[in-house]
Design an enzyme around this catalytic site. Structure first.
Site, PDB file in Angstrom:
ATOM      1  N   ASP A  27      93.852  -8.758  11.860  1.00 28.30           N
ATOM      2  CA  ASP A  27      95.236  -7.478  12.275  1.00 28.30           C
ATOM      3  C   ASP A  27      95.541  -7.258  11.167  1.00 28.30           C
ATOM      4  O   ASP A  27      95.996  -7.477  10.245  1.00 28.30           O
ATOM      5  CB  ASP A  27      95.771  -8.701  12.558  1.00 28.30           C
ATOM      6  CG  ASP A  27      97.381  -8.102  13.018  1.00 28.30           C
ATOM      7  OD1 ASP A  27      97.473  -6.832  12.500  1.00 28.30           O
ATOM      8  OD2 ASP A  27      98.906  -8.660  12.820  1.00 28.30           O
ATOM      9  N   TYR A  75     101.881 -12.529  11.623  1.00 29.06           N
ATOM     10  CA  TYR A  75     102.703 -12.210  12.766  1.00 29.06           C
ATOM     11  C   TYR A  75     102.056 -11.175  13.229  1.00 29.06           C
ATOM     12  O   TYR A  75     101.148 -10.122  12.515  1.00 29.06           O
ATOM     13  CB  TYR A  75     104.419 -11.112  12.100  1.00 29.06           C
ATOM     14  CG  TYR A  75     104.495 -10.569  13.545  1.00 29.06           C
ATOM     15  CD1 TYR A  75     105.462 -11.261  14.413  1.00 29.06           C
ATOM     16  CD2 TYR A  75     104.455  -8.788  13.126  1.00 29.06           C
ATOM     17  CE1 TYR A  75     105.912 -11.092  15.307  1.00 29.06           C
ATOM     18  CE2 TYR A  75     105.456  -8.504  14.116  1.00 29.06           C
ATOM     19  CZ  TYR A  75     106.202  -9.754  15.436  1.00 29.06           C
ATOM     20  OH  TYR A  75     106.827  -9.043  16.256  1.00 29.06           O
ATOM     21  N   LYS A 112     100.743   1.733  13.459  1.00 36.56           N
ATOM     22  CA  LYS A 112     101.505   2.101  12.679  1.00 36.56           C
ATOM     23  C   LYS A 112     101.117   3.504  11.604  1.00 36.56           C
ATOM     24  O   LYS A 112     100.887   4.674  12.016  1.00 36.56           O
ATOM     25  CB  LYS A 112     101.274   1.175  11.442  1.00 36.56           C
ATOM     26  CG  LYS A 112     103.217   0.013  11.853  1.00 36.56           C
ATOM     27  CD  LYS A 112     103.040  -1.147  10.715  1.00 36.56           C
ATOM     28  CE  LYS A 112     103.718  -2.760  11.646  1.00 36.56           C
ATOM     29  NZ  LYS A 112     104.584  -1.721  12.082  1.00 36.56           N
TER      30      LYS A 112
END
Length: 473
Positions: free
Chosen positions: A194, A103, A222
């Site tokens: 990622d 994702y 994050k």
């Protein structure tokens, strides 16, 4: 929320495993973060002004991660979108290789599904197939992919990898990732990691240390933002220079050496976000010890402690799942773990399980990803294991799981006895005689007559429905 806990409006306390989708590596409201944000607010927080913090966090971030340059983005999705744009600018190519199960945020540039023929298809309404057509989606870890990439290298701008897939954290194909790195170097394809989930959580250099692989570009968010909306792109200067044209001096006749690609955003260098990122980098520097030889499991620092605690917790729960013969498994990497249900096509089993966990004082994420933080203790981990056992035992007690009935095979004594007890029927004068088993024998599961197949299927479905109604499944 405070530390490892959250409270609801009725005052009930929960051990929090959601961690704001993995943002809170240091728990809720860590003192160093509150101090950094408060001090920044007292000094003022203009959105687009440069501050001394900006240059300090860039220096510290690059020192921790090993990247040559970095730039802030406004979100994780934006950092992925920009990194792809940089790769296309640098190579002049269009195609992007991604992997099934990964994702990469909500940008149309990287969001698509693989269809049944192995092609890519747009992910939903309003998303153009033209974007999906530029994506090549493969199985993560499939070595045959290397041949395809090599043959089509002149079309491919970048290979984009979620090195530890947040949806499948047990997929850890070291040799595959290393071969991808070798091939992308040979073919001048940009390799992008990622690290939205694993960046800083798996140590100062993230999954780069685990695989022994350094990408050309890596994206973060994050944890690095400490709760402020943040994206970060780090990488080699030869690619990052496309953001600003490259570095130059103001006291001579030097100029930027590259044309720039387009990047902008009002909150890109929001001073509150920058202050938060600086506080996180300083805390990472303080706790991570030997950054050059960092081992995410063996490290004596706090990150190593919670990684080992996650491993213990996962092993304890998995042993219980095996003992109780339920279709659950815990997959984990670092301090990320994910409770998977192996036979749950509509997600209902997992949702019921999470509701039961809440009744036992454990807050989980609807995404399924769970996280330990430096605020979690050994007692918290034991409480999580106990709550898991109680939740599963409740489901078993109320008949949620149906044990399959034993299947009688043709080579078992029961099948042989059944066949021997049946009459022998002559199919024709020229055909050999056949022993016809009863409808409950294994041979009856594969009748050749189409009508018999349908009748057998109907009988199985009705039997299943009767069991479900009778046992509350």
């Amino acid at each position: 929320a405070d530390g490892a806990y959250i409270w609801d409006v009725d005052g009930n306390q929960y051990i929090d495993l959601a961690g704001d989708n993995g943002v809170n590596l240091f728990g809720h409201q860590p003192a160093f973060m509150k101090k950094a944000l408060t001090e920044r607010m007292e000094r003022g927080y203009p959105l687009v002004a440069y501050s001394e913090d900006l240059f300090e966090v860039a220096r510290l971030f690059c020192e921790l991660t090993g990247h040559e340059r970095m730039v802030f983005a406004q979100s994780g999705t934006e950092s992925l979108m920009w990194s792809v744009r940089i790769a296309r600018a640098a190579t002049g190519r269009k195609k992007i290789v991604i992997f099934d199960g990964s994702y990469h945020g909500l940008s149309d540039a990287v969001l698509a599904f693989r269809d049944r023929k192995g092609g890519s298809m747009s992910a939903g309404l309003g998303m153009l197939q033209e974007f999906a057509d530029q994506l090549m989606i493969f199985d993560y870890g499939d070595m045959s992919v290397l041949d395809i990439i090599e043959k089509r290298a002149d079309e491919i701008a970048c290979v984009l990898i979620e090195p530890i897939q947040s949806r499948f954290p047990s997929r850890q194909p070291k040799e595959f990732v290393r071969e991808i790195r070798r091939l992308t170097l040979e073919k001048d394809i940009v390799l992008i990691f990622d690290e939205m989930i694993t960046g800083f959580r798996a140590g100062p250099k993230g999954v780069q240390s685990f695989y022994g692989v350094k990408p050309d570009i890596a994206t973060y968010g994050k944890v690095v933002g400490g709760g402020m909306p943040t994206g970060v792109i780090g990488g080699l200067a030869k690619y990052m220079d496309y953001v600003d044209g490259g570095t130059w001096r103001f006291d001579d006749d030097s100029m930027p050496s590259l044309k720039r690609t387009m990047m902008a955003g009002t909150h890109t260098q929001n001073t509150l976000k920058v202050a938060a990122a600086l506080a996180i980098c300083r805390e990472m520097q303080r706790i991570s010890g030997d950054q050059d030889n960092y081992d995410h499991m063996a490290s004596p620092c706090e990150l190593g402690r919670i990684n080992r605690l996650t491993e213990w917790l996962s092993n304890e729960i998995n042993a219980f799942f095996v003992e109780k013969r339920v279709p659950f498994i815990v997959e984990y990497f670092s301090s990320l773990f994910r409770i998977q249900v192996e036979d749950d096509p509509f997600g209902l089993t997992r949702e019921l399980f999470f509701v039961l966990m809440k009744t036992h004082g454990i807050e989980t994420s609807t995404s399924g990803n769970c996280f330990l933080t430096t605020a979690h203790t050994e007692d918290d981990a034991r409480a999580i294991v106990d709550a898991t056992k109680k939740s599963i035992e409740t489901m078993i007690e109320y008949g949620f799981f149906l044990e399959p009935e034993p299947v009688v095979t043709s080579n078992t004594p029961a099948a042989e006895a059944t066949a021997a007890a049946q009459p022998v029927v002559a199919a024709s004068s020229s055909a050999p005689t056949q022993a016809v088993a009863s409808p409950t024998a294994a041979t009856a599961l594969r009748p050749t007559d189409p009508a018999a197949v349908v009748e057998r299927l109907k009988a199985l479905i009705l039997a299943d429905l009767n069991k479900a109604q009778g046992k509350g499944a």
